[in-house]
Design an enzyme around this catalytic site. Sequence first.
Site, PDB file in Angstrom:
ATOM      1  N   ILE A 132       3.118   4.447  -0.146  1.00  0.00           N
ATOM      2  CA  ILE A 132       4.327   4.899  -0.836  1.00  0.00           C
ATOM      3  C   ILE A 132       5.054   3.727  -1.523  1.00  0.00           C
ATOM      4  O   ILE A 132       5.520   3.846  -2.656  1.00  0.00           O
ATOM      5  CB  ILE A 132       5.268   5.616   0.163  1.00  0.00           C
ATOM      6  CG1 ILE A 132       4.581   6.873   0.706  1.00  0.00           C
ATOM      7  CG2 ILE A 132       6.608   5.963  -0.480  1.00  0.00           C
ATOM      8  CD1 ILE A 132       5.287   7.539   1.889  1.00  0.00           C
ATOM      9  N   SER A 151      11.850  10.027   6.662  1.00  0.00           N
ATOM     10  CA  SER A 151      10.744  10.979   6.788  1.00  0.00           C
ATOM     11  C   SER A 151      11.342  12.364   6.999  1.00  0.00           C
ATOM     12  O   SER A 151      12.479  12.479   7.482  1.00  0.00           O
ATOM     13  CB  SER A 151       9.900  10.604   8.002  1.00  0.00           C
ATOM     14  OG  SER A 151       8.964  11.624   8.288  1.00  0.00           O
ATOM     15  N   SER A 165       0.844  -1.208   0.000  1.00  0.00           N
ATOM     16  CA  SER A 165       0.000   0.000   0.000  1.00  0.00           C
ATOM     17  C   SER A 165       0.874   1.252   0.000  1.00  0.00           C
ATOM     18  O   SER A 165       2.103   1.167   0.090  1.00  0.00           O
ATOM     19  CB  SER A 165      -0.928   0.012   1.227  1.00  0.00           C
ATOM     20  OG  SER A 165      -0.152   0.042   2.403  1.00  0.00           O
ATOM     21  N   TYR A 193       8.784   7.829  16.796  1.00  0.00           N
ATOM     22  CA  TYR A 193       8.886   7.766  15.328  1.00  0.00           C
ATOM     23  C   TYR A 193      10.018   8.673  14.834  1.00  0.00           C
ATOM     24  O   TYR A 193      10.843   8.260  14.022  1.00  0.00           O
ATOM     25  CB  TYR A 193       7.542   8.179  14.723  1.00  0.00           C
ATOM     26  CG  TYR A 193       7.507   8.179  13.216  1.00  0.00           C
ATOM     27  CD1 TYR A 193       7.560   6.986  12.493  1.00  0.00           C
ATOM     28  CD2 TYR A 193       7.408   9.371  12.501  1.00  0.00           C
ATOM     29  CE1 TYR A 193       7.515   6.986  11.103  1.00  0.00           C
ATOM     30  CE2 TYR A 193       7.355   9.377  11.115  1.00  0.00           C
ATOM     31  CZ  TYR A 193       7.414   8.179  10.423  1.00  0.00           C
ATOM     32  OH  TYR A 193       7.370   8.186   9.048  1.00  0.00           O
ATOM     33  N   LYS A 245      13.426   7.496  12.883  1.00  0.00           N
ATOM     34  CA  LYS A 245      13.843   7.963  11.553  1.00  0.00           C
ATOM     35  C   LYS A 245      15.185   8.706  11.638  1.00  0.00           C
ATOM     36  O   LYS A 245      16.005   8.597  10.733  1.00  0.00           O
ATOM     37  CB  LYS A 245      12.745   8.832  10.914  1.00  0.00           C
ATOM     38  CG  LYS A 245      11.441   8.062  10.617  1.00  0.00           C
ATOM     39  CD  LYS A 245      11.615   6.938   9.600  1.00  0.00           C
ATOM     40  CE  LYS A 245      10.282   6.310   9.177  1.00  0.00           C
ATOM     41  NZ  LYS A 245      10.437   5.161   8.273  1.00  0.00           N
TER      42      LYS A 245
END
Length: 321
Positions: free
Chosen positions: A58, A190, A56, A203, A207
């Site tokens: 990206i 990100s 799904s 998160y 990243k």
Amino acid sequence: MTFFELLFFLLLLYCLVYIILWLYLDCNVDLWYNSYFGVPVSAMRGQVVWVTGASSGIGKAVALEMAKNGVRLVISSRREHLLDSLKRECLEEAKGLLSEDDVFVLPMDVLEIANHENCFEKVLKHFGRLDVLVNNAGRSQRASWEEINIDVDRSLFELDVFSVVNLSRIAVRYFLHQSGGHGHVVVTSSVAGFCPAPFSATYCAAKFAINAYMNTLRIEQRSIDVTIFCPGPIATDFLQEAFTAEPGEKFGQSTKNQKRMTAERCGKLYAVSIANKLDISWCGLFPVNFLAYASRYPGLAKIIFKLMGKTTMNKIREGKL
Ligand SMILES: NC(=O)c1ccc[n+]([C@@H]2O[C@H](COP(=O)([O-])OP(=O)(O)OC[C@H]3O[C@@H](n4cnc5c(N)ncnc54)[C@H](OP(=O)(O)O)[C@@H]3O)[C@@H](O)[C@H]2O)c1
């Protein structure tokens, strides 16, 4: 006008043009330039690219973009039925450039680290080679910093960092010892991986961490290409799946009606960044690009983030501004 006045004027003009591009573009200047004048994605035709988290969002979009250009694919994630339908879409998009065997469906839970070698062997058995590994599988988070249970920190790092590092190490060893010393490792990081975003502490940390791992690889192994791609807010399902502060809980919200870049546009830009082996690039709708640039200048970032505060930053992040 003296020489120094002319020099000053040209410098000022350069800065002005650059700032306008920060505000106007939906990606960094290097990526934008390469999308028009760089290596076309079609130059990768025939290469073997493995995309994790391809079912799904990206991952799916970048796989389709690659397929359109005749790139052979390994597509992985846990939901096999979605991979099967993606394979059909890829073959349609390829318009004859790819045959059945050129898109290999490899169901895989990236958290099962002990299974990584086995999956890698399956790729080599099918294609006899791998050119690019795209580590895209991952989940985000929404939670207040002080409320996060440490088990959530651990789980998120297992998925967004350690699974990526382990699979990449297998790929790098293969590139170095069996593939003539060359290969390409890619990660979906990100904007939150270099510009802190509120309510996603683990998160952001994950990243930032994956960026650090990949930047170190770039320094240690100069013959391996490393690409870090950093999307800003993209319209995918990822808020449904996002971690919260509590173990086992999912955020369960939709990105519908939020101002976010489409997964298709993101996939196109992502494919350009891979084809051009860009070190780091990012994308996002206004004002994400401007903030991404600003965050790279600590003094400027401090002023801008102070002026905006966490509420405005969060609105931008959630596509509500
Ligand atoms: N959307 C954004 O705004 C945004 C912004 C910046 C960065 N990103 C990053 O982009 C990447 C893709 O996210 P997305 O937005 O496209 O979200 P998405 O649509 O939810 O896609 C996540 C993908 O990861 C796979 N995945 C999750 N856990 C997995 C596991 N344990 N094993 C194997 N595959 C797993 C999912 O497949 P299965 O469920 O089938 O396993 C899915 O294909 C992530 O790394 C995310 O951090 C997204």
